[in-house]
Design a protein around this motif. Structure first.
Motif, mmCIF file in Angstrom:
data_model
loop_
_atom_site.group_PDB
_atom_site.id
_atom_site.type_symbol
_atom_site.label_atom_id
_atom_site.label_comp_id
_atom_site.label_asym_id
_atom_site.label_seq_id
_atom_site.Cartn_x
_atom_site.Cartn_y
_atom_site.Cartn_z
ATOM 1 N N ASP A 265 0.817 -1.216 0.000
ATOM 2 C CA ASP A 265 0.000 0.000 0.000
ATOM 3 C C ASP A 265 0.848 1.263 0.000
ATOM 4 O O ASP A 265 0.599 2.196 -0.777
ATOM 5 N N ASP A 266 1.851 1.324 0.870
ATOM 6 C CA ASP A 266 2.687 2.526 0.946
ATOM 7 C C ASP A 266 3.462 2.740 -0.348
ATOM 8 O O ASP A 266 3.582 3.869 -0.837
ATOM 9 N N ALA A 267 4.004 1.667 -0.906
ATOM 10 C CA ALA A 267 4.762 1.771 -2.147
ATOM 11 C C ALA A 267 3.867 2.226 -3.294
ATOM 12 O O ALA A 267 4.261 3.070 -4.112
ATOM 13 N N ALA B 7 5.770 19.103 -5.134
ATOM 14 C CA ALA B 7 4.967 18.537 -6.223
ATOM 15 C C ALA B 7 4.338 17.216 -5.813
ATOM 16 O O ALA B 7 3.160 16.952 -6.100
ATOM 17 N N ALA B 8 5.100 16.361 -5.146
ATOM 18 C CA ALA B 8 4.562 15.075 -4.705
ATOM 19 C C ALA B 8 3.462 15.266 -3.667
ATOM 20 O O ALA B 8 2.457 14.543 -3.670
ATOM 21 N N SER C 166 4.366 12.249 5.185
ATOM 22 C CA SER C 166 4.182 10.963 4.525
ATOM 23 C C SER C 166 5.187 10.732 3.412
ATOM 24 O O SER C 166 5.626 9.593 3.178
ATOM 25 N N LEU C 167 5.589 11.797 2.705
ATOM 26 C CA LEU C 167 6.413 11.640 1.505
ATOM 27 C C LEU C 167 7.862 12.088 1.679
ATOM 28 O O LEU C 167 8.665 11.919 0.768
ATOM 29 N N ALA D 281 13.914 10.458 8.539
ATOM 30 C CA ALA D 281 12.750 10.379 9.434
ATOM 31 C C ALA D 281 13.021 11.125 10.744
ATOM 32 O O ALA D 281 12.128 11.807 11.278
ATOM 33 N N ASP D 282 14.229 11.026 11.267
ATOM 34 C CA ASP D 282 14.586 11.757 12.483
ATOM 35 C C ASP D 282 14.554 13.264 12.252
ATOM 36 O O ASP D 282 14.090 14.030 13.111
#
Length: 331
Positions: free
Chosen positions: A33-35, A262-263, A283-284, A311-312
């Motif tokens: 799902d995430d991919a 853009a994403a 999320s992106l 992420a950190d």
């Protein structure tokens, strides 16, 4: 310049296109799902996608399924050590009958280019895609030719520590909007794969559910999604955070800021929103930024990946809490 944000009907069309393409991809691969979310956001932002993982986890299958789900021209390039740049871009052939040269376009002249195992080719051949990915054109023998619109490169690669691979240069990695690690499936998903693939190729069931023209319209709608100054400042703070991190030798580029925005617009449109939220950025951020940064020696020695470091960084940046007043954008 003030742009008119998408209407409710336009956003519904984008969300419906994304749902239909997702349904086709789900028939081939489960548990991703995430991919698939990141893949669809990249496509709707007209970005380039890099699928990286060990052999056999479905990278090429996902790329081919995406090519089949869109009724558009698809070029497939199997990258090998002996592949030449002209095998990618095309070549001019001399015609003896009229003493002229005729250009034979290569597989890069397509709406969706599947570049399979891109890091198995030499750096010179890898570089043949640089101009096309950035400028959406190809220059051969001094003549520049435009590529069709939309134009997307979906590349797969094996980890660089595997035999027979050449690492992509930083300049080329930076041209991919997102990098996605497919990963191993769960036990249940792998069992479902055995059931669906037993004596049957599910790729044969994938049918076109949208056209190149419809995808082009959706891309134009995505570009008009609104992003407040606060959200843009948040994106800048996240990207600048990678440059200031002691765990990174190289932070993300200004191009990364543009592509993250853009994403995020594409993700918002997929969810039926006419504006970007900080949740879109969170999320992106990892799939858009992690492949552009280089961990420092001490971070590598500690076993920290680029994904963990990014992420950190995101977790340490303050999230804007209020959406600023918006100008009238619909006429």
């Amino acid at each position: 310049m003030t742009m008119t944000v998408p209407t409710t009907e336009e956003l519904a069309e984008v969300a419906d296109l994304a749902r239909r393409v997702r349904a086709q991809l789900d028939t081939v691969l489960s548990g991703l799902d995430d991919a698939i979310d990141a893949t669809l956001a990249t496509v709707l932002a007209e970005g380039h996608l890099l699928l990286e993982d060990v052999p056999g986890v479905g990278k090429t299958t996902l790329a081919r399924a995406l090519g089949r789900a869109v009724d558009a021209s698809v070029g497939r390039i199997q990258f090998t050590p002996d592949l030449l740049p002209s095998d990618v871009t095309g070549v001019s052939i001399y015609r003896a009958d009229d003493h002229s040269f005729e250009f034979r376009p290569g597989p890069v002249f397509a709406n969706i280019v599947v570049a399979d195992e891109i890091n198995r080719a030499s750096p010179k051949t890898q570089a043949a895609l640089l101009e096309s990915m950035q400028e959406r054109s190809v220059t051969v023998d001094g003549a520049t030719r435009a590529l069709p619109a939309p134009f997307l490169v979906v590349a797969t690669q094996n980890p660089v520590d595997m035999e027979g691979t050449y690492p992509l240069p930083e300049a080329q990695r930076d041209r991919f909007m997102t990098r996605i690690a497919v990963g191993y499936p769960s036990g249940a998903d792998e069992l479902a794969m055995l059931e669906s693939h037993d004596g049957h190729d599910p790729l044969g069931d994938v049918v076109p559910v949208t056209s190149a023209a419809a995808l082009t319209r959706a891309i134009s709608v995505v570009r008009r999604v609104y992003a407040s100054t606060a959200v843009k400042q948040y994106i800048v703070a996240v990207v600048r955070g990678t440059r200031a991190s002691a765990d990174l030798r190289l932070g993300a580029s200004p191009r990364a800021s543009l592509q993250l925005l853009a994403a995020c617009k594409a993700r918002a449109a997929m969810l039926g929103r006419d504006h970007v939220l900080p949740d879109d950025v969170k999320s992106l951020a990892v799939p858009v930024l992690a492949h552009r940064v280089i961990p420092a020696a001490q971070a590598r020695a500690a076993g920290r990946s680029a994904e963990q470091i990014v992420a950190d960084v995101v977790s340490q940046v303050a999230v804007p809490t209020a959406r600023e007043p918006e100008p009238l954008r619909r006429g």
